[in-house]
Motif scaffolding. Structure first.
Motif, mmCIF file in Angstrom:
data_model
loop_
_atom_site.group_PDB
_atom_site.id
_atom_site.type_symbol
_atom_site.label_atom_id
_atom_site.label_comp_id
_atom_site.label_asym_id
_atom_site.label_seq_id
_atom_site.Cartn_x
_atom_site.Cartn_y
_atom_site.Cartn_z
ATOM 1 N N GLU A 205 1.021 -1.534 0.323
ATOM 2 C CA GLU A 205 0.111 0.100 0.080
ATOM 3 C C GLU A 205 1.158 1.107 -0.075
ATOM 4 O O GLU A 205 0.273 2.378 -0.752
ATOM 5 C CB GLU A 205 -0.580 0.010 1.205
ATOM 6 C CG GLU A 205 -1.595 1.036 1.801
ATOM 7 C CD GLU A 205 -2.918 0.824 2.267
ATOM 8 O OE1 GLU A 205 -4.058 1.732 2.091
ATOM 9 O OE2 GLU A 205 -3.040 0.103 3.014
ATOM 10 N N ASP A 206 1.795 1.324 0.608
ATOM 11 C CA ASP A 206 2.414 2.679 0.787
ATOM 12 C C ASP A 206 3.757 2.561 -0.893
ATOM 13 O O ASP A 206 3.705 3.627 -1.096
ATOM 14 C CB ASP A 206 3.382 2.013 1.880
ATOM 15 C CG ASP A 206 4.940 3.427 2.249
ATOM 16 O OD1 ASP A 206 4.727 4.327 1.642
ATOM 17 O OD2 ASP A 206 6.024 3.058 3.117
ATOM 18 N N ILE A 207 3.826 1.463 -1.128
ATOM 19 C CA ILE A 207 4.744 1.326 -2.342
ATOM 20 C C ILE A 207 3.832 1.820 -3.214
ATOM 21 O O ILE A 207 4.325 3.270 -4.789
ATOM 22 C CB ILE A 207 5.417 0.243 -2.760
ATOM 23 C CG1 ILE A 207 6.645 0.221 -1.385
ATOM 24 C CG2 ILE A 207 6.216 0.339 -4.094
ATOM 25 C CD1 ILE A 207 7.026 -1.281 -2.077
ATOM 26 N N VAL A 208 2.956 1.619 -3.939
ATOM 27 C CA VAL A 208 1.873 1.914 -4.524
ATOM 28 C C VAL A 208 1.390 3.754 -4.319
ATOM 29 O O VAL A 208 1.025 4.204 -5.700
ATOM 30 C CB VAL A 208 0.525 1.126 -4.532
ATOM 31 C CG1 VAL A 208 -0.728 1.410 -5.340
ATOM 32 C CG2 VAL A 208 0.984 -0.487 -4.777
ATOM 33 N N LYS A 209 0.758 3.610 -3.338
ATOM 34 C CA LYS A 209 0.040 5.394 -3.584
ATOM 35 C C LYS A 209 1.071 6.377 -3.150
ATOM 36 O O LYS A 209 0.630 7.283 -3.149
ATOM 37 C CB LYS A 209 -0.475 4.736 -1.744
ATOM 38 C CG LYS A 209 -2.072 3.946 -2.182
ATOM 39 C CD LYS A 209 -3.012 4.115 -1.346
ATOM 40 C CE LYS A 209 -3.882 3.235 -1.123
ATOM 41 N NZ LYS A 209 -5.209 3.539 0.499
ATOM 42 N N ASN A 210 1.762 6.080 -2.493
ATOM 43 C CA ASN A 210 3.706 7.208 -1.981
ATOM 44 C C ASN A 210 4.387 6.908 -3.727
ATOM 45 O O ASN A 210 5.244 8.209 -3.042
ATOM 46 C CB ASN A 210 3.671 6.816 -0.533
ATOM 47 C CG ASN A 210 2.740 7.346 -0.113
ATOM 48 O OD1 ASN A 210 1.509 8.595 -0.202
ATOM 49 N ND2 ASN A 210 2.587 6.082 1.406
ATOM 50 N N ALA A 211 4.318 6.470 -4.082
ATOM 51 C CA ALA A 211 5.664 5.885 -4.977
ATOM 52 C C ALA A 211 5.222 5.460 -6.370
ATOM 53 O O ALA A 211 5.323 7.045 -7.132
ATOM 54 C CB ALA A 211 6.623 4.707 -4.813
ATOM 55 N N ILE A 212 4.471 4.489 -6.704
ATOM 56 C CA ILE A 212 3.980 4.477 -7.994
ATOM 57 C C ILE A 212 2.789 5.478 -8.497
ATOM 58 O O ILE A 212 3.253 6.044 -9.682
ATOM 59 C CB ILE A 212 3.762 2.809 -8.399
ATOM 60 C CG1 ILE A 212 4.750 1.846 -7.817
ATOM 61 C CG2 ILE A 212 3.446 2.462 -9.448
ATOM 62 C CD1 ILE A 212 4.310 0.659 -7.927
ATOM 63 N N ILE A 213 2.008 5.415 -7.968
ATOM 64 C CA ILE A 213 0.780 5.964 -9.027
ATOM 65 C C ILE A 213 1.346 7.800 -8.805
ATOM 66 O O ILE A 213 1.280 8.585 -9.825
ATOM 67 C CB ILE A 213 -0.045 6.462 -8.049
ATOM 68 C CG1 ILE A 213 -1.284 4.864 -7.914
ATOM 69 C CG2 ILE A 213 -1.336 7.155 -8.481
ATOM 70 C CD1 ILE A 213 -1.973 5.056 -6.728
ATOM 71 N N PRO A 214 1.713 8.378 -7.827
ATOM 72 C CA PRO A 214 2.158 10.080 -8.059
ATOM 73 C C PRO A 214 3.151 9.815 -9.231
ATOM 74 O O PRO A 214 3.012 11.139 -9.897
ATOM 75 C CB PRO A 214 2.828 10.346 -6.388
ATOM 76 C CG PRO A 214 2.667 9.375 -5.563
ATOM 77 C CD PRO A 214 2.065 7.820 -6.790
ATOM 78 N N LYS A 215 3.841 8.604 -9.640
ATOM 79 C CA LYS A 215 5.063 9.081 -11.013
ATOM 80 C C LYS A 215 4.370 8.613 -12.177
ATOM 81 O O LYS A 215 4.919 8.964 -12.417
ATOM 82 C CB LYS A 215 6.465 8.236 -10.110
ATOM 83 C CG LYS A 215 7.213 8.377 -8.933
ATOM 84 C CD LYS A 215 8.436 7.003 -9.559
ATOM 85 C CE LYS A 215 9.044 7.855 -7.988
ATOM 86 N NZ LYS A 215 10.360 6.749 -7.920
#
Length: 224
Positions: A205-215
């Motif tokens: 959840e942390d990776i997807v919401k805070n890293a992947i989606i913003p990029k």
């Protein structure tokens, strides 16, 4: 991806749940090798024969080697479908065989069509198919009993291959989106971030919401 390739669903609760469940196989349930352990595992057939692993998730091509181990080394091999969350689903993937529309192919159109027709006909690669390396590329080879027998009636195909692979594939296959999704560069964003999940450093959840989606939004790879 949605079926019409208009929406990218990695941020959905279902995607996050699935990603985390895979990582949990390593770090919570401890039934799957961690990336750091993979280099110590021998080849698939040797690992199964020596009981280093009990199950391997692989492609059709593995059956050529594993099938030989069944007949030569008495490997007790079975095939089953993967666990599901809500809906049973599998995918197929292979290298598309195409002919480029060039002046040269136009000049030799008849010869090109003859060669293409030959190599795409399962009849002409039946030995490789029956030997476990390939699968037929025409639906009739999965529905016609006589055709099925020609390639499946071979020691490399376990008895449950018909139900676990052929029938399951016919009923639950989703076409791999990489054939027609134009923004494949998005995986240059996704895969490095997911490495943090596979290494057990961050949660999905942390990776997807805070890293992947913003990029993805920043690079315009995310469909709205």
């Amino acid at each position: 991806m949605s079926d019409d390739v208009s929406a990218f669903g990695i941020g959905s609760p279902e995607s996050i749940e699935a990603l985390q469940a895979i990582a949990d196989l390593m770090y919570v349930h401890q039934v799957m090798p961690k990336p750091s352990q993979m280099s110590t595992i021998p080849s698939e057939d040797t690992a199964l024969l020596t009981k280093r692993i009990a199950m391997s998730i692989s492609g059709q091509w593995s059956l050529q080697v594993l099938g030989k181990a069944m007949t030569d080394k008495k490997l007790n091999l079975g095939i089953g479908v993967l666990p599901k969350f809500k809906t049973p689903v599998t995918t197929n993937f292979g290298e598309p065989v195409i002919v480029f529309d060039t002046e040269r192919t136009k000049k030799y159109k008849a010869q090109v069509e003859e060669v293409y027709t030959y190599i795409m006909n399962p009849e002409n690669s039946i030995d490789l198919i029956a030997g476990g390396l390939w699968m037929p590329n025409e639906e009739q080879w999965y529905t016609d009993a006589e055709r099925i027998k020609r390639w499946m009636d071979n020691p490399v195909h376990p008895d449950e291959y018909k139900t676990a692979v052929i029938d399951y594939g016919l009923n639950h296959t989703k076409q791999n989106h990489s054939y027609y999704w134009e923004d494949m560069e998005a995986f240059m964003v996704i895969n490095p971030e997911l490495d943090q999940l596979w290494l057990g450093k961050k949660r999905a959840e942390d990776i997807v919401k805070n890293a992947i989606i913003p990029k993805l939004k920043k690079d315009k790879y995310l469909y709205e």
